[in-house]
Motif scaffolding. Sequence first.
Motif, PDB file in Angstrom:
ATOM      1  N   ILE A 173      49.397  26.191  30.815  1.00  0.00           N
ATOM      2  CA  ILE A 173      49.710  24.993  30.031  1.00  0.00           C
ATOM      3  C   ILE A 173      48.589  23.968  30.129  1.00  0.00           C
ATOM      4  N   ALA A 174      47.974  23.875  31.323  1.00  0.00           N
ATOM      5  CA  ALA A 174      46.844  22.950  31.464  1.00  0.00           C
ATOM      6  C   ALA A 174      45.674  23.412  30.608  1.00  0.00           C
ATOM      7  N   ALA A 175      45.402  24.718  30.613  1.00  0.00           N
ATOM      8  CA  ALA A 175      44.293  25.249  29.817  1.00  0.00           C
ATOM      9  C   ALA A 175      44.560  25.094  28.328  1.00  0.00           C
ATOM     10  N   GLY A 185      39.151  31.255  29.651  1.00  0.00           N
ATOM     11  CA  GLY A 185      38.674  32.389  30.425  1.00  0.00           C
ATOM     12  C   GLY A 185      39.384  32.554  31.747  1.00  0.00           C
ATOM     13  N   PHE A 186      39.302  33.767  32.292  1.00  0.00           N
ATOM     14  CA  PHE A 186      39.910  34.087  33.582  1.00  0.00           C
ATOM     15  C   PHE A 186      39.062  35.154  34.263  1.00  0.00           C
ATOM     16  N   ILE A 187      38.756  34.934  35.546  1.00  0.00           N
ATOM     17  CA  ILE A 187      38.025  35.914  36.340  1.00  0.00           C
ATOM     18  C   ILE A 187      38.887  36.353  37.509  1.00  0.00           C
ATOM     19  N   GLY A 188      39.082  37.663  37.637  1.00  0.00           N
ATOM     20  CA  GLY A 188      39.812  38.227  38.765  1.00  0.00           C
ATOM     21  C   GLY A 188      38.886  39.063  39.619  1.00  0.00           C
ATOM     22  N   GLY A 189      39.130  39.062  40.920  1.00  0.00           N
ATOM     23  CA  GLY A 189      38.267  39.817  41.822  1.00  0.00           C
ATOM     24  C   GLY A 189      38.406  41.317  41.673  1.00  0.00           C
ATOM     25  N   MET A 190      39.617  41.771  41.369  1.00  0.00           N
ATOM     26  CA  MET A 190      39.865  43.199  41.223  1.00  0.00           C
ATOM     27  C   MET A 190      41.093  43.401  40.356  1.00  0.00           C
ATOM     28  N   ARG A 191      41.181  44.559  39.739  1.00  0.00           N
ATOM     29  CA  ARG A 191      42.288  44.843  38.837  1.00  0.00           C
ATOM     30  C   ARG A 191      43.539  45.192  39.652  1.00  0.00           C
ATOM     31  N   LEU A 192      44.136  44.185  40.257  1.00  0.00           N
ATOM     32  CA  LEU A 192      45.354  44.346  41.045  1.00  0.00           C
ATOM     33  C   LEU A 192      46.564  43.964  40.199  1.00  0.00           C
ATOM     34  N   PRO A 193      47.730  44.520  40.467  1.00  0.00           N
ATOM     35  CA  PRO A 193      48.934  44.122  39.733  1.00  0.00           C
ATOM     36  C   PRO A 193      49.188  42.616  39.779  1.00  0.00           C
ATOM     37  N   VAL A 242      34.123  29.514  25.183  1.00  0.00           N
ATOM     38  CA  VAL A 242      35.120  29.262  26.221  1.00  0.00           C
ATOM     39  C   VAL A 242      34.856  27.901  26.852  1.00  0.00           C
ATOM     40  N   ASP A 243      35.903  27.084  26.952  1.00  0.00           N
ATOM     41  CA  ASP A 243      35.703  25.747  27.525  1.00  0.00           C
ATOM     42  C   ASP A 243      36.680  25.405  28.661  1.00  0.00           C
ATOM     43  N   VAL A 244      37.569  26.336  29.009  1.00  0.00           N
ATOM     44  CA  VAL A 244      38.442  26.150  30.174  1.00  0.00           C
ATOM     45  C   VAL A 244      38.518  27.474  30.923  1.00  0.00           C
ATOM     46  N   MET A 245      38.395  27.398  32.256  1.00  0.00           N
ATOM     47  CA  MET A 245      38.440  28.597  33.092  1.00  0.00           C
ATOM     48  C   MET A 245      39.496  28.438  34.188  1.00  0.00           C
ATOM     49  N   TRP A 246      40.050  29.570  34.583  1.00  0.00           N
ATOM     50  CA  TRP A 246      40.892  29.677  35.779  1.00  0.00           C
ATOM     51  C   TRP A 246      40.513  30.977  36.452  1.00  0.00           C
ATOM     52  N   GLY A 247      40.501  31.013  37.783  1.00  0.00           N
ATOM     53  CA  GLY A 247      40.033  32.213  38.455  1.00  0.00           C
ATOM     54  C   GLY A 247      40.860  32.619  39.649  1.00  0.00           C
ATOM     55  N   ASP A 248      40.685  33.901  40.021  1.00  0.00           N
ATOM     56  CA  ASP A 248      41.361  34.484  41.176  1.00  0.00           C
ATOM     57  C   ASP A 248      40.365  35.370  41.915  1.00  0.00           C
ATOM     58  N   ALA A 249      39.186  34.807  42.173  1.00  0.00           N
ATOM     59  CA  ALA A 249      38.092  35.623  42.704  1.00  0.00           C
ATOM     60  C   ALA A 249      37.289  34.911  43.785  1.00  0.00           C
ATOM     61  N   ASP A 266      32.221  17.112  31.118  1.00  0.00           N
ATOM     62  CA  ASP A 266      33.146  16.294  30.337  1.00  0.00           C
ATOM     63  C   ASP A 266      33.800  17.075  29.200  1.00  0.00           C
ATOM     64  N   THR A 267      33.282  18.284  28.959  1.00  0.00           N
ATOM     65  CA  THR A 267      33.818  19.088  27.856  1.00  0.00           C
ATOM     66  C   THR A 267      34.196  20.502  28.284  1.00  0.00           C
ATOM     67  N   HIS A 268      33.802  20.904  29.485  1.00  0.00           N
ATOM     68  CA  HIS A 268      34.076  22.246  29.985  1.00  0.00           C
ATOM     69  C   HIS A 268      34.781  22.111  31.336  1.00  0.00           C
ATOM     70  N   PHE A 269      35.951  22.716  31.435  1.00  0.00           N
ATOM     71  CA  PHE A 269      36.850  22.404  32.552  1.00  0.00           C
ATOM     72  C   PHE A 269      37.266  23.650  33.335  1.00  0.00           C
ATOM     73  N   ASP A 270      37.616  23.398  34.586  1.00  0.00           N
ATOM     74  CA  ASP A 270      38.104  24.458  35.469  1.00  0.00           C
ATOM     75  C   ASP A 270      39.435  24.052  36.072  1.00  0.00           C
ATOM     76  N   ILE A 271      40.311  25.037  36.244  1.00  0.00           N
ATOM     77  CA  ILE A 271      41.568  24.851  36.966  1.00  0.00           C
ATOM     78  C   ILE A 271      41.432  25.638  38.263  1.00  0.00           C
ATOM     79  N   ALA A 272      41.514  24.962  39.387  1.00  0.00           N
ATOM     80  CA  ALA A 272      41.260  25.595  40.681  1.00  0.00           C
ATOM     81  C   ALA A 272      42.541  26.175  41.272  1.00  0.00           C
ATOM     82  N   GLN A 273      42.369  27.046  42.266  1.00  0.00           N
ATOM     83  CA  GLN A 273      43.471  27.541  43.080  1.00  0.00           C
ATOM     84  C   GLN A 273      42.875  28.104  44.381  1.00  0.00           C
ATOM     85  N   PRO A 274      43.638  28.209  45.479  1.00  0.00           N
ATOM     86  CA  PRO A 274      45.047  27.841  45.636  1.00  0.00           C
ATOM     87  C   PRO A 274      45.229  26.481  46.317  1.00  0.00           C
TER      88      PRO A 274
END
Length: 364
Positions: A173-175, A185-193, A242-249, A266-274
Amino acid sequence: MTKSISRRCALKLGFIGTAGAMASLVGCGGSSNDAAASGDASTTQGSYKVALVISGPKNDGGWGQGHYESLKAAVESHPNWEMLEPKENTADADAATAAQSYVDLGVNLIIAAGNEFVSAWGDVVAEAADANPNVKFLMTNTDPDTDLADYETLDNLETVQVNLAQTGALAGIAAGLMTASGHIGFIGGMRLPTTLTKYAAYLAAAQKVRRGTEGHYNFEAGFTDASFGSKLTEQWINTNDVDVMWGDASAVDNGARQALEAAGADTHFDIAQPIDIVGDDNPCVITSTVTDWMFGTAMDEVESGSFGGGKVIEANMGNGGVYLGKFSDKVPADVQAKITDCAEQIKDGSLVSDDEISAIKATL
């Protein structure tokens, strides 16, 4: 029964990219912390002891730090508990020794940060059940039906699982409300379930708040090579807008943030975790999907004598285990209000259905 693949297994099997200068963030090796082995504790003193074993450093800005900060907060709210210094950078070969050293100290709750140590801890858990019944074990991100199928006993053990659909939907929803291009965009470290579930929920929620949103993903980025994250994100920015990213890597996410900053924070954003990292040090981060690993719940059960039996503690929005962190000033007030409203719909299950998430997951 096939066991889930851990982050450490991913590293060992070679599914990551070339480890760069950021490799220290995941702590792929190293010895256990001497202070923890000697039983040195934090300043909080109590009649119960709790300890954490992690495969990386406790201040890695991601996985390890999320567990460490969750445990610190739990101890602060439980005055009868004392936290020992965590065993950081624990290699697979040292995992059983690390756990046994805490058993020998009579630690009441020994926590494994992730399912990395499932295989190594089996004998330690079984022996402690007979010889040290006051010692309990908690494993995060662990499914007892698959990961612990070979364990002799679960009488002294519980696990924590995160509601990943809620985590992904919060990021979505934030993205969706912050993208100007409609490409996220989304980056994952490995193709895990677990990774696929996160992404599917992320895209499904983004499409709910911004119809037509397109998702771009990579599930084989590894966890250590920040330069890969930077190059991939730069490519997506240039070719797909792509102007918003979230990752799991892990460290790879740091590289993605570097590319977003270079493109214009100011125009390209990231959503962090955890963990919540909004601030001047991370100018492109607009909010964070935060996980509280529910250690306080496990500690309460230890005190009451109800801990064990392989129970699963779920971290979710209802119990405060999953939530959005602070908003950056770059998120307009009206958008913040919309995100808050949508978050309530995620919490009550009305924004995105399991079927909608599964439909996206089936295409991956």
